[in-house]
Structures are given as C-alpha cells and as structure tokens.
Design an enzyme around this catalytic site. Sequence first.
Site, PDB file in Angstrom:
ATOM      1  N   THR A   1       0.821  -1.212   0.000  1.00 23.91           N
ATOM      2  CA  THR A   1       0.000   0.000   0.000  1.00 23.91           C
ATOM      3  C   THR A   1       0.853   1.260   0.000  1.00 23.91           C
ATOM      4  O   THR A   1       0.457   2.301  -0.523  1.00 23.91           O
ATOM      5  CB  THR A   1      -0.928  -0.018   1.231  1.00 23.91           C
ATOM      6  OG1 THR A   1      -1.803  -1.125   1.075  1.00 23.91           O
ATOM      7  CG2 THR A   1      -1.753   1.233   1.370  1.00 23.91           C
TER       8      THR A   1
ATOM      9  N   TYR B   1      -7.646   0.324  -3.972  1.00 20.92           N
ATOM     10  CA  TYR B   1      -6.544   0.909  -4.746  1.00 20.92           C
ATOM     11  C   TYR B   1      -5.676  -0.214  -5.305  1.00 20.92           C
ATOM     12  O   TYR B   1      -5.845  -1.383  -4.938  1.00 20.92           O
ATOM     13  CB  TYR B   1      -5.696   1.812  -3.838  1.00 20.92           C
ATOM     14  CG  TYR B   1      -5.275   1.102  -2.576  1.00 20.92           C
ATOM     15  CD1 TYR B   1      -4.134   0.310  -2.545  1.00 20.92           C
ATOM     16  CD2 TYR B   1      -6.048   1.180  -1.415  1.00 20.92           C
ATOM     17  CE1 TYR B   1      -3.766  -0.386  -1.409  1.00 20.92           C
ATOM     18  CE2 TYR B   1      -5.687   0.496  -0.269  1.00 20.92           C
ATOM     19  CZ  TYR B   1      -4.555  -0.288  -0.276  1.00 20.92           C
ATOM     20  OH  TYR B   1      -4.207  -0.983   0.838  1.00 20.92           O
TER      21      TYR B   1
ATOM     22  N   SER C   1       1.172  -7.516  -0.824  1.00 21.48           N
ATOM     23  CA  SER C   1       1.875  -8.545  -0.050  1.00 21.48           C
ATOM     24  C   SER C   1       1.026  -9.771   0.246  1.00 21.48           C
ATOM     25  O   SER C   1       1.545 -10.766   0.739  1.00 21.48           O
ATOM     26  CB  SER C   1       2.471  -7.967   1.230  1.00 21.48           C
ATOM     27  OG  SER C   1       1.501  -7.814   2.226  1.00 21.48           O
TER      28      SER C   1
ATOM     29  N   THR D   1       1.584  -4.447   4.290  1.00 27.18           N
ATOM     30  CA  THR D   1       1.448  -4.760   5.720  1.00 27.18           C
ATOM     31  C   THR D   1       0.836  -6.139   5.965  1.00 27.18           C
ATOM     32  O   THR D   1       1.000  -6.692   7.047  1.00 27.18           O
ATOM     33  CB  THR D   1       0.590  -3.692   6.423  1.00 27.18           C
ATOM     34  OG1 THR D   1      -0.696  -3.645   5.795  1.00 27.18           O
ATOM     35  CG2 THR D   1       1.249  -2.333   6.380  1.00 27.18           C
ATOM     36  N   ASP D   2       0.113  -6.679   4.963  1.00 19.61           N
ATOM     37  CA  ASP D   2      -0.622  -7.928   5.211  1.00 19.61           C
ATOM     38  C   ASP D   2       0.280  -9.088   5.638  1.00 19.61           C
ATOM     39  O   ASP D   2      -0.090  -9.884   6.499  1.00 19.61           O
ATOM     40  CB  ASP D   2      -1.423  -8.338   3.965  1.00 19.61           C
ATOM     41  CG  ASP D   2      -2.630  -7.436   3.745  1.00 19.61           C
ATOM     42  OD1 ASP D   2      -2.979  -6.662   4.653  1.00 19.61           O
ATOM     43  OD2 ASP D   2      -3.227  -7.511   2.652  1.00 19.61           O
TER      44      ASP D   2
ATOM     45  N   LYS E   1      -0.043  -7.783  12.791  1.00 16.94           N
ATOM     46  CA  LYS E   1      -1.010  -6.810  12.273  1.00 16.94           C
ATOM     47  C   LYS E   1      -2.312  -7.007  13.046  1.00 16.94           C
ATOM     48  O   LYS E   1      -2.929  -8.073  12.973  1.00 16.94           O
ATOM     49  CB  LYS E   1      -1.214  -7.024  10.765  1.00 16.94           C
ATOM     50  CG  LYS E   1      -2.108  -5.965  10.146  1.00 16.94           C
ATOM     51  CD  LYS E   1      -2.115  -6.021   8.611  1.00 16.94           C
ATOM     52  CE  LYS E   1      -3.044  -4.940   8.075  1.00 16.94           C
ATOM     53  NZ  LYS E   1      -3.054  -4.855   6.614  1.00 16.94           N
TER      54      LYS E   1
ATOM     55  N   GLU F   1      -3.089 -30.451  27.843  1.00 18.95           N
ATOM     56  CA  GLU F   1      -3.552 -31.831  28.011  1.00 18.95           C
ATOM     57  C   GLU F   1      -2.392 -32.815  27.814  1.00 18.95           C
ATOM     58  O   GLU F   1      -1.624 -32.695  26.849  1.00 18.95           O
ATOM     59  CB  GLU F   1      -4.632 -32.134  26.963  1.00 18.95           C
ATOM     60  CG  GLU F   1      -6.074 -31.941  27.423  1.00 18.95           C
ATOM     61  CD  GLU F   1      -6.358 -30.532  27.888  1.00 18.95           C
ATOM     62  OE1 GLU F   1      -6.049 -30.247  29.042  1.00 18.95           O
ATOM     63  OE2 GLU F   1      -6.883 -29.724  27.125  1.00 18.95           O
TER      64      GLU F   1
HETATM   65  N1  ASP Z   1      -2.883  -5.374   0.841  1.00 15.98           N
HETATM   66  C1  ASP Z   1      -1.796  -4.483   1.138  1.00 15.98           C
HETATM   67  C2  ASP Z   1      -0.504  -5.280   1.113  1.00 15.98           C
HETATM   68  O1  ASP Z   1      -0.251  -6.008   2.033  1.00 15.98           O
HETATM   69  C3  ASP Z   1      -2.014  -3.845   2.452  1.00 15.98           C
HETATM   70  C4  ASP Z   1      -0.940  -2.894   2.891  1.00 15.98           C
HETATM   71  O2  ASP Z   1       0.156  -2.820   2.363  1.00 15.98           O
HETATM   72  O3  ASP Z   1      -1.218  -2.168   3.866  1.00 15.98           O
HETATM   73  O4  ASP Z   1       0.248  -5.161   0.177  1.00 15.98           O
END
Ligand code: ASP
Length: 330
Positions: A14, A28, A61, A94-95, A167, A287
């Site tokens: 992103t 986007y 990502s 970020t993913d 995240k 367990e």
């Molecule tokens: N979908 C995006 C990615 O992981 C989300 C991000 O970068 O915040 O590339």
Amino acid sequence: MKKKKIYVLATGGTIAGRADSDTATTGYQAGAIGIDALLAAVPEIHNIAEIAGAQLASIDSKDMTESIQLQLVKRCNELLAFEQADGIVITHGTDTMEETAYLLSLLTCTDKPIVLTGSMRPATALSADGPLNLLDAVRVAASDKAHDMGVMVVLNNQIDGAHDVTKSHTMAVHTFQSPNCGSLGCVNDGVVKFHCQPLYTHLPNSLSLSENLTVLPPVVVLYGYAGDDGKLAVAAVDAGVKGIIYAGMGNGSIPAPVEHELARAVQAGIIVVRSSRSYAGCVTEAEVSYTQAGILRSGSLNPAKARILLQLALAEKKDAAGIQAMFDRY
Ligand code: ASP
C-alpha cells in the site's frame, strides 16, 4: 559526521499504492508506484543517510511468495556482508509484513539493522502515512542505537520486533502491535528511542541453512473452531504436507475429533504443532494427551510465524525434539 549507507529494497504494498481519488483508502492498486517516486516523496531522507535502492518486486503482499522472501534474505546478507550498506529498509505490504520480518530475522546473518516499513493508506490518499513511515524507517536503520536489535517493523512512529509484531487491525494506521511485550521503541520528531531489547534469539543467530535455499517444505495452518470435525486435517495429510500448525483455541486446545486425526498424522511422520487463534499469550504444555500424541507447541509464536519456523526446522531436517527446541529458542 559521515552519513551511513542505507539501502532501500522495495517490494510494493500500500505504501506504493495508487487510488483513483485522494479520499479512497481501499480499492486501490497496491505496488503501483516505483521506488524512485517513493524516495522522491521524502527528500529529507538524503539528510539522514546516503540512500541507494532497488525494486525487488511490485506486489500486494497478499501475493508474497517464499521465492521473493528468500531473494530478500539473500540480498540483505550480500549487501550487509560486503559493506555495501550499514542498514537496510524494506518497503512491504502490511498484510504479510510480520511473516517476512520473522523469516528475515531467522535467516539473515548480521547485527546491522534491517527495518521493514509500509503504510495503511495508499500513496495517493489524503494524510498518506507512507512518507513519514519511510522517513522513520530510514532513521532507525541509520541509528547506532539499532545495532543488534534484530529485524524490526517501523510504522506509525513505533518500532516493533520481528518475533512479536503482528497486524492487529484491518484499517488503522496503528495496526502493528506486539501483544506479549509491547513495542521496542519509538521515533518521535526524528528522535529514535528504544525502551527494550528483543529477548528471543535474534540476529546474528542465523540458522545454518544454505544460502541457495529456494523452496521450503510444505506446511499448512489449520484454523480451529467449535465443531471442527477434523476433515481438513485429513485433507492436509492427503495433500502430502510435511507439517501442520493447528491454530487452536486458547492455550492451543484441539477439539477431540481433530486431535484424533492429528495424532494419526504424527504417526504418519508429519510434524504437528499447536499454536493459538488467540491474539496474545503462549501455548504451553496442556492436556497430557497432546504430549503423548507427539504434538509440539509453538510458545508465543502466532500461527503464521509458527508455520515459518516449522518450515525452516524441517528444511534443517530436525527431529521432533530438535524442532521443539527451536520453538523454545526462536
Ligand atoms: N494489501 C496491502 C498489502 O499487504 C495492504 C498494505 O500494504 O497495507 O500489500
């Protein structure tokens, strides 16, 4: 004072996202903007460090692959070993940032800083968070204080360690949190400050895996839920996996029918590790039947990171006891 050499490796995400309108924060195209435009948005970074960079990938990502992650490992090791860089910044979606950060923390052999950064709003958005995150990441990578702090994630003025960061929110700019120990530090008004050091074995720990590793053994994560009848555990075994991470309830609890199938999987030579779908805490011995069945435990690693460690442990050809020792150490 001589400026440090910081190498920026761009992979998309992103932070490099482009939307049709400046009010759009979803829908986007991630990874649409190249490294030159990313760097041009933050001219201040040239006051902090001597900057060089390369575009390694241009992806969302969610599409991150082992192959790209292993190329990143190789590139970081080369750049840092041959003094081409004093620190590295990786721009990344970020993913799956926490997974790449953790893999890098296990496979890079350096005590120089490796910092991942990204953003939650695309580059074209009003109040885009990418430029400041990139600037902060470069500040951390160029800071003497970041020596031997392992691989870090820097977003929203916060510095988190690769082992613990996750995240936590689908949309918020403060998405990255380290639920078990809190962040390592912060960057405010350009000042890098650390509060603590990562305790799990981190750089330069490096597992002795080959530099030329290109594929990792197949390991799946199965997500536990009330009423799980174990059919997916059977399907995983039939699919030929070498390892299974079970994201169980609470302290890695496994519903009885699934436990039965996982015990059979262990008998068939598959390594099974209990992790947890809970956000925080550790998976400890619970367990007696789990231990008797030979099912291992992930400690405080979440399922996605437990999967990575198990892949590396299997690549190192460890036996079950050796693999549990790795989960206790890393
Ligand atoms: N979908 C995006 C990615 O992981 C989300 C991000 O970068 O915040 O590339």
